[in-house]
Design an enzyme around this catalytic site. Structure first.
Site, PDB file in Angstrom:
ATOM      1  N   GLN A 158     -11.208  -6.925  -1.019  1.00  0.00           N
ATOM      2  CA  GLN A 158     -11.790  -5.719  -0.444  1.00  0.00           C
ATOM      3  C   GLN A 158     -11.738  -5.773   1.080  1.00  0.00           C
ATOM      4  OE1 GLN A 158     -14.635  -3.854  -3.019  1.00  0.00           O
ATOM      5  NE2 GLN A 158     -16.079  -3.737  -1.339  1.00  0.00           N
ATOM      6  N   LYS A 202     -12.973  -8.035  -8.238  1.00  0.00           N
ATOM      7  CA  LYS A 202     -13.280  -8.298  -6.833  1.00  0.00           C
ATOM      8  C   LYS A 202     -14.695  -8.849  -6.741  1.00  0.00           C
ATOM      9  CE  LYS A 202     -10.237  -4.794  -4.800  1.00  0.00           C
ATOM     10  NZ  LYS A 202     -10.155  -3.539  -4.020  1.00  0.00           N
ATOM     11  N   ASP A 237      -0.214  -0.511  -4.681  1.00  0.00           N
ATOM     12  CA  ASP A 237      -1.601  -0.069  -4.734  1.00  0.00           C
ATOM     13  C   ASP A 237      -1.691   1.291  -4.043  1.00  0.00           C
ATOM     14  OD1 ASP A 237      -4.315   0.316  -4.788  1.00  0.00           O
ATOM     15  OD2 ASP A 237      -4.803  -1.304  -3.403  1.00  0.00           O
ATOM     16  N   GLU A 281      -1.314  -0.248  -9.166  1.00  0.00           N
ATOM     17  CA  GLU A 281      -2.776  -0.187  -9.144  1.00  0.00           C
ATOM     18  C   GLU A 281      -3.249   1.142  -8.583  1.00  0.00           C
ATOM     19  OE1 GLU A 281      -5.943  -2.456  -6.306  1.00  0.00           O
ATOM     20  OE2 GLU A 281      -4.725  -3.767  -7.591  1.00  0.00           O
ATOM     21  N   LYS A 298       0.835  -1.191   0.000  1.00  0.00           N
ATOM     22  CA  LYS A 298       0.000   0.000   0.000  1.00  0.00           C
ATOM     23  C   LYS A 298       0.876   1.250   0.000  1.00  0.00           C
ATOM     24  CE  LYS A 298      -4.218  -1.672   0.177  1.00  0.00           C
ATOM     25  NZ  LYS A 298      -5.226  -1.384  -0.859  1.00  0.00           N
ATOM     26  N   ASP A 315      -8.892  -0.601 -10.607  1.00  0.00           N
ATOM     27  CA  ASP A 315      -9.593  -1.283  -9.519  1.00  0.00           C
ATOM     28  C   ASP A 315     -10.872  -0.532  -9.192  1.00  0.00           C
ATOM     29  OD1 ASP A 315     -10.385  -2.748  -7.321  1.00  0.00           O
ATOM     30  OD2 ASP A 315      -8.829  -1.992  -5.999  1.00  0.00           O
TER      31      ASP A 315
END
Length: 367
Positions: free
Chosen positions: A294, A266, A191, A217, A162, A242
């Site tokens: 998620q 997802k 991400d 992402e 992240k 996403d």
């Protein structure tokens, strides 16, 4: 075989540590169990994880829309009338995770009715998937320690990192520390949860050019149309859509508009039916896909596993299936397992899981 009832049961299970990222933070899994019962006495279940900072849904709103709008619309329909269900719940704008959970609960009930695993009904390509683990915001040493623990305990060698903090140097330092600590054989990808501008993302990618990222992402906002296209054109690795591509129509616009070169699927937001549509679209366009997460609990992860294992395209890359490891408990009679970096599909009918009613009674929040 008709739908006899639909329930939405809110429950709350704490995470052992907060999951932090650019668009929010999750400390407790305030999710909703969606349960469908058929006229033959079969029960299907799925999980709806609200993400108000992404889709605008809350635990309260999911319960309300399922009980007040979706249940009256689908009770009495044949269990296999999936297109009628989609059309009826589609009259309500938004609410993607509520719709997805209802769809997956119906599929689970159908698998149990015919005695077959859902992943076989959806295609049955493989019986296991490689797993990727998400590493949330923290200091470099703590993030490296977490990744090392997950690698050594579960054999996982793929990590989503992240990013999206300002200035970019903090996240650049984290990624470099992870590469140094984990070695060259581990997959790392980023991400950003839309946290950077396109210029900041480009700066970070230049600074990480030698790290060996496999993909990135949502580094910047999807609605920065021209800047995002500029960034994607210069991105040296696949750029994953996403949150910007929750529907097949969004996928079409993002890919053909030059705003993405890869798509995250997802099941928590597109269920099994719409995820099949998105996957087929991407296959037709020649766009690779990744199976995302998620911050799902065990039930949601089992559903994602069933779908990911059903198709070749969704099984090629490690799937994000491990967020449940950070939960203090779950609702299953038999916990999920990860061994040698892989998760095996449950062999039982439906999604292969059963809800522990005593645990549900302990964690549900509706009294």
């Amino acid at each position: 075989m008709k739908v006899e009832s639909v329930e939405a049961i809110p429950f709350s299970i704490p995470f052992t540590k907060p999951v932090r990222f650019a668009s929010g933070q999750v400390e407790v899994a305030d999710h909703v169990l969606v349960r469908v019962r058929t006229s033959d006495g079969v029960t299907g279940v799925a999980e709806a994880p609200p993400r108000p900072y992404t889709y605008g849904e809350t635990q309260t709103s999911i319960v309300a829309v399922v009980e007040q709008l979706f249940a009256p619309a689908v009770v009495g329909l044949p269990l296999l009338a999936r297109e009628q269900v989609r059309a009826r719940v589609g009259r309500t704008v938004g609410n993607p995770t509520a719709k997805a959970a209802l769809d997956m609960a119906l599929w689970d009930a159908w698998g149990k009715t015919c005695g077959r695993p859902v992943h076989e009904l959806l295609g049955g390509f493989t019986d296991s998937l490689a797993v990727s683990h998400m590493v949330g915001f923290d200091e470099p040493a703590a993030m490296v320690a977490e990744a090392e623990r997950v690698r050594d305990t579960y054999g996982i060698t793929s990590f989503k990192v992240k990013v999206g903090r300002r200035p970019v140097h903090a996240d650049v330092a984290v990624v470099r520390a992870l590469r140094a600590g984990l070695g060259e054989d581990v997959e790392l990808y980023l991400d950003g949860n839309r946290g950077w501008t396109a210029a900041e993302a480009a700066q970070a990618l230049r600074m990480l050019d030698d790290v060996g990222l496999s993909r990135v992402e949502e580094l910047d906002p999807a609605d920065d149309v021209l800047a995002r296209r500029w960034l994607v054109q210069r991105c040296p690795v696949p750029y994953v859509a996403d949150e910007s591509a929750p529907t097949a129509a969004d996928v079409t616009r993002e890919v053909l508009g030059g705003s993405a070169t890869m798509v995250s699927i997802k099941t928590a937001r597109t269920g099994f039916t719409d995820s099949t549509q998105v996957a087929g679209l991407c296959e037709g366009l020649g766009v690779p896909v990744a199976l995302g997460n998620q911050v799902d609990g065990s039930i949601g992860s089992a559903c994602a596993l069933a779908f990911g294992a059903s198709r070749r395209s969704t099984s090629l890359l490690p799937a994000e299936l491990s967020n449940w490891l950070d939960l203090a408990d779950d609702l299953l009679t038999e916990p999920l397992t990860i061994a040698e970096g892989r998760m095996a599909v449950r062999g039982g009918p439906g999604t292969g899981i059963e809800v522990d009613e005593e645990k549900l009674a302990r964690f549900r929040t509706d009294g």
